[in-house]
Design an enzyme around this catalytic site. Structure first.
Site, PDB file in Angstrom:
ATOM      1  CG  PHE A 193       0.690  -6.680  -0.213  1.00  0.00           C
ATOM      2  CD1 PHE A 193       1.537  -7.451   0.574  1.00  0.00           C
ATOM      3  CD2 PHE A 193       1.238  -6.039  -1.328  1.00  0.00           C
ATOM      4  CE1 PHE A 193       2.883  -7.583   0.264  1.00  0.00           C
ATOM      5  CE2 PHE A 193       2.585  -6.166  -1.639  1.00  0.00           C
ATOM      6  CZ  PHE A 193       3.409  -6.934  -0.840  1.00  0.00           C
ATOM      7  CD  GLU A 206      -6.771  -5.889  -4.667  1.00  0.00           C
ATOM      8  OE1 GLU A 206      -6.508  -5.085  -3.749  1.00  0.00           O
ATOM      9  OE2 GLU A 206      -6.520  -5.668  -5.871  1.00  0.00           O
ATOM     10  CB  CYS A 242       6.995   1.694   1.935  1.00  0.00           C
ATOM     11  SG  CYS A 242       6.697   2.353   3.563  1.00  0.00           S
ATOM     12  CD  GLU A 256       8.766  -0.169  -3.888  1.00  0.00           C
ATOM     13  OE1 GLU A 256       7.771  -0.034  -4.637  1.00  0.00           O
ATOM     14  OE2 GLU A 256       8.752   0.178  -2.693  1.00  0.00           O
ATOM     15  CE  LYS A 277      -9.300  -1.121  -2.621  1.00  0.00           C
ATOM     16  NZ  LYS A 277      -8.493  -2.395  -2.704  1.00  0.00           N
TER      17      LYS A 277
HETATM   18  P1  NAD Z   1      -0.683  -1.322  -5.053  1.00  0.00           P
HETATM   19  O1  NAD Z   1      -0.438   0.049  -5.558  1.00  0.00           O
HETATM   20  O2  NAD Z   1      -0.673  -2.445  -6.033  1.00  0.00           O
HETATM   21  O3  NAD Z   1      -2.095  -1.396  -4.306  1.00  0.00           O
HETATM   22  C1  NAD Z   1      -2.495  -0.404  -3.403  1.00  0.00           C
HETATM   23  C2  NAD Z   1      -4.004  -0.239  -3.492  1.00  0.00           C
HETATM   24  O4  NAD Z   1      -4.346   0.205  -4.796  1.00  0.00           O
HETATM   25  C3  NAD Z   1      -4.761  -1.530  -3.223  1.00  0.00           C
HETATM   26  O5  NAD Z   1      -5.833  -1.252  -2.362  1.00  0.00           O
HETATM   27  C4  NAD Z   1      -5.222  -1.965  -4.613  1.00  0.00           C
HETATM   28  O6  NAD Z   1      -6.485  -2.588  -4.597  1.00  0.00           O
HETATM   29  C5  NAD Z   1      -5.327  -0.657  -5.384  1.00  0.00           C
HETATM   30  N1  NAD Z   1      -5.010  -0.822  -6.816  1.00  0.00           N
HETATM   31  C6  NAD Z   1      -4.192  -1.750  -7.376  1.00  0.00           C
HETATM   32  N2  NAD Z   1      -4.131  -1.574  -8.717  1.00  0.00           N
HETATM   33  C7  NAD Z   1      -4.917  -0.523  -9.012  1.00  0.00           C
HETATM   34  C8  NAD Z   1      -5.253   0.157 -10.217  1.00  0.00           C
HETATM   35  N3  NAD Z   1      -4.766  -0.244 -11.392  1.00  0.00           N
HETATM   36  N4  NAD Z   1      -6.086   1.215 -10.152  1.00  0.00           N
HETATM   37  C9  NAD Z   1      -6.576   1.638  -8.962  1.00  0.00           C
HETATM   38  N5  NAD Z   1      -6.299   1.022  -7.783  1.00  0.00           N
HETATM   39  C10 NAD Z   1      -5.479  -0.039  -7.801  1.00  0.00           C
HETATM   40  O7  NAD Z   1       0.386  -1.561  -3.877  1.00  0.00           O
HETATM   41  P2  NAD Z   1       0.705  -2.897  -3.099  1.00  0.00           P
HETATM   42  O8  NAD Z   1       1.435  -3.822  -4.009  1.00  0.00           O
HETATM   43  O9  NAD Z   1      -0.494  -3.386  -2.388  1.00  0.00           O
HETATM   44  O10 NAD Z   1       1.722  -2.330  -1.998  1.00  0.00           O
HETATM   45  C11 NAD Z   1       3.104  -2.226  -2.185  1.00  0.00           C
HETATM   46  C12 NAD Z   1       3.504  -0.826  -2.577  1.00  0.00           C
HETATM   47  O11 NAD Z   1       3.082   0.098  -1.575  1.00  0.00           O
HETATM   48  C13 NAD Z   1       5.008  -0.645  -2.658  1.00  0.00           C
HETATM   49  O12 NAD Z   1       5.302   0.145  -3.775  1.00  0.00           O
HETATM   50  C14 NAD Z   1       5.365   0.071  -1.378  1.00  0.00           C
HETATM   51  O13 NAD Z   1       6.557   0.835  -1.430  1.00  0.00           O
HETATM   52  C15 NAD Z   1       4.166   0.939  -1.213  1.00  0.00           C
HETATM   53  N6  NAD Z   1       4.025   1.382   0.171  1.00  0.00           N
HETATM   54  C16 NAD Z   1       4.309   2.681   0.454  1.00  0.00           C
HETATM   55  C17 NAD Z   1       4.227   3.135   1.760  1.00  0.00           C
HETATM   56  C18 NAD Z   1       4.554   4.556   2.112  1.00  0.00           C
HETATM   57  O14 NAD Z   1       4.228   4.975   3.216  1.00  0.00           O
HETATM   58  N7  NAD Z   1       5.183   5.318   1.229  1.00  0.00           N
HETATM   59  C19 NAD Z   1       3.824   2.247   2.769  1.00  0.00           C
HETATM   60  C20 NAD Z   1       3.525   0.927   2.430  1.00  0.00           C
HETATM   61  C21 NAD Z   1       3.619   0.511   1.121  1.00  0.00           C
END
Ligand code: NAD
Length: 500
Positions: free
Chosen positions: A152, A179, A284, A385, A176
């Site tokens: 997000f 959401e 991140c 985090e 994808k």
């Molecule tokens: P998230 O892991 O909750 O969601 C990421 C994606 O995974 C979304 O599209 C979501 O629909 C899907 N998802 C969520 N739960 C799931 C599950 N149980 N099974 C399968 N898919 C699932 O992450 P977020 O909260 O949207 O984003 C924040 C996180 O992303 C932080 O940890 C941040 O550090 C990380 N991030 C990392 C980078 C990088 O380059 N390393 C960049 C941006 C964000």
């Protein structure tokens, strides 16, 4: 259904309404206003998107380099033309300030510009006469249908890390989006079609865990790029690679900024405040831990004073420094960490809970800048985090102790050092076990001439998004070894492995 607009799927060049019964509200985090509804695509819809991408790959894989390059030239122009509209959508659904939303789009735009150079990026190698009359060369062929799963916090930049490079290299794509805020992503997708991406080459499905698992399991998807949390990224990496796919997962972080006592104080403190609290800490690469070395620990009162001057307000309001966090659940989680930090014995130097706001934002998910000092490994506010505007300060005596602390932390996304000593900076860049290092610069995210190179617990898979590494990620290197016979000369029968 109510009058609230619905977000569409993109399947085979058509924006279509999902037939699902499972929908989720997209909510403005500053006001709780429902902006739209996003569907959780059905398995049939996901299969239809993959089938369209599989069919489109037959022709797209052979499209001329110039066709691909020109699409991305046009695309970068369209993104620039629509920058303000894109930023406004992004701020409404994600919360970050309008200037920062433009930054989000801009960092993605840089990847689109890079994709327009595909002609010189996807070139193979050639060696002549590797044996008598024998040449070997490589061709970098697209893989097929690839997929991207995005978080997000950068709903413009991160989708743009993915589909432009995958498509420029000759693949077709299933995206994808998160959401929680898919609307700006969809506007970018509309512009991509306007730029000339043919039907079926880019498809979008929406959903959560089930859609992600369907992508990991689908036999016709060859590679997955994921950005998100460590928990989900680890699951995606394991599931996708067990199914024989390539995967790159960029995940969670705990980024340390080391401040040496010889640093330019004003610049170091400004950097720490900007990188700790910008985007409400939801980056991140946010600087979430300040490591103050020796006498730099005396600068805490000034750091607190600077942080107090930041304005917490809706991202669309002029003069805002940090907007709301993404959801009520995220706000509760961040506030929970602040309470834990107090219980764990860290000193709460600045408490950002319940910042003052105008009535119309009273229900928003706001947390202001928060600072803890005396933080130590073993405390949850250090080990986890937080992903909110909470800066933890750790005090150490020497640069060696700072390096030891950071190298013992499992995460390796980004790190920074502030100093005026070239020798200290050089020692740091050499000895620190983190993939992206900033020297007198707090958020060292490389431009697309390079690749994003987070490491250790922040990354699974060898190759990073964008830059040269992603060309290898989205292509299969094929080596061709050839000999064209001169009919007049017989080489005879060769039963050994050597080339003669
Ligand atoms: P998230 O892991 O909750 O969601 C990421 C994606 O995974 C979304 O599209 C979501 O629909 C899907 N998802 C969520 N739960 C799931 C599950 N149980 N099974 C399968 N898919 C699932 O992450 P977020 O909260 O949207 O984003 C924040 C996180 O992303 C932080 O940890 C941040 O550090 C990380 N991030 C990392 C980078 C990088 O380059 N390393 C960049 C941006 C964000």
């Amino acid at each position: 259904m109510s009058a609230v607009p619905t977000v569409k799927l993109l399947i085979n060049g058509e924006f279509v309404e999902s037939k699902t019964t499972h929908w989720r509200d997209i909510v403005n985090p500053a006001t709780q206003e429902v902006l739209a509804k996003v569907p959780f695509a059905t398995q049939d819809e996901i299969n239809a998107a993959v089938a369209a991408a599989q069919e489109a790959f037959k022709t797209w894989r052979k499209s001329p380099i110039s066709t691909r390059a020109r699409i991305f030239l046009k695309y970068q122009h369209l993104i620039r033309e629509n920058m303000q509209e894109l930023a406004a959508i992004l701020t409404a659904e994600q919360g970050k300030t309008l200037p920062d939303a433009e930054g989000d789009v801009f960092r993605g735009l840089e990847v689109v510009e890079y994709a327009a150079n595909i002609g010189t990026l996807q070139m193979g190698e050639l060696a002549t006469n590797v044996a008598g009359g024998v040449d070997t060369y490589t061709i970098l062929q697209p893989l097929g249908v690839c997929a991207g799963i995005t978080p997000f916090n950068f709903p413009a930049m991160i989708p743009l890390w993915m589909f432009p490079m995958a498509i420029a290299t000759g693949n077709t794509f299933i995206l994808k989006p998160s959401e929680q805020d898919p609307m700006v992503t969809m506007r970018l997708v509309e512009l991509a079609l306007e730029a000339g991406i043919p039907k079926g080459v880019l498809n979008v499905i929406h959903g959560g865990a089930d859609a992600v698992n369907a992508i990991c399991d689908h036999p016709d998807i060859k590679a997955i790029s994921f950005v998100g949390s460590t928990r989900v990224g680890t699951h995606v990496y394991n599931r996708a690679t067990q199914n024989g796919k390539r995967a790159q997962c960029m995940m969670g972080a705990k980024n340390h900024a080391v401040v040496l006592p010889d640093a330019n104080k004003e610049q170091a403190l400004n950097a720490l405040v900007g990188a700790g609290f910008g985007a409400a800490g939801q980056r991140c690469m946010a600087a979430s831990v300040g490591v103050l070395v020796g006498d730099a620990q005396k600068w805490i009162p000034e750091l607190v004073e600077k942080s107090k001057t930041l304005k917490t307000n809706a991202g669309a309001e002029p003069g805002t420094d940090l907007g709301p966090v993404i959801s009520c659940a995220a706000k509760e989680r961040v506030e929970g960490f602040i309470a834990k930090g107090v219980n764990e014995g860290a000193k709460l130097e600045l408490d950002g809970r319940a910042p003052p706001l105008a009535d119309k934002y009273a229900k928003g998910n706001f947390v202001g800048p928060t600072i803890f000092s005396g933080v130590k490994p073993g405390m949850e506010i250090y080990d986890q985090e937080i992903f909110g505007p909470v800066l933890s300060l750790v005090g150490v005596d020497t640069l060696d102790q700072a390096i030891e602390l950071i190298n013992a932390n499992p995460m390796g996304n980004g790190v920074a050092i502030f100093t005026q000593s070239g020798a200290a900076a050089r020692k740091f860049q050499e000895d620190i076990d983190v993939g992206q290092v900033g020297i007198n610069l707090p958020i060292p995210v490389p431009v697309p001439l390079f690749s994003f190179t987070g490491s250790r617990g922040s990354k699974l898979g060898d190759l990073g998004p964008y830059g040269k590494q992603v060309i290898l990620f989205y292509t299969q290197t094929k080596t061709v070894t050839s000999r064209w016979f001169d009919d007049a000369v017989s080489t005879g029968v060769n039963t050994t492995i050597s080339l003669k």
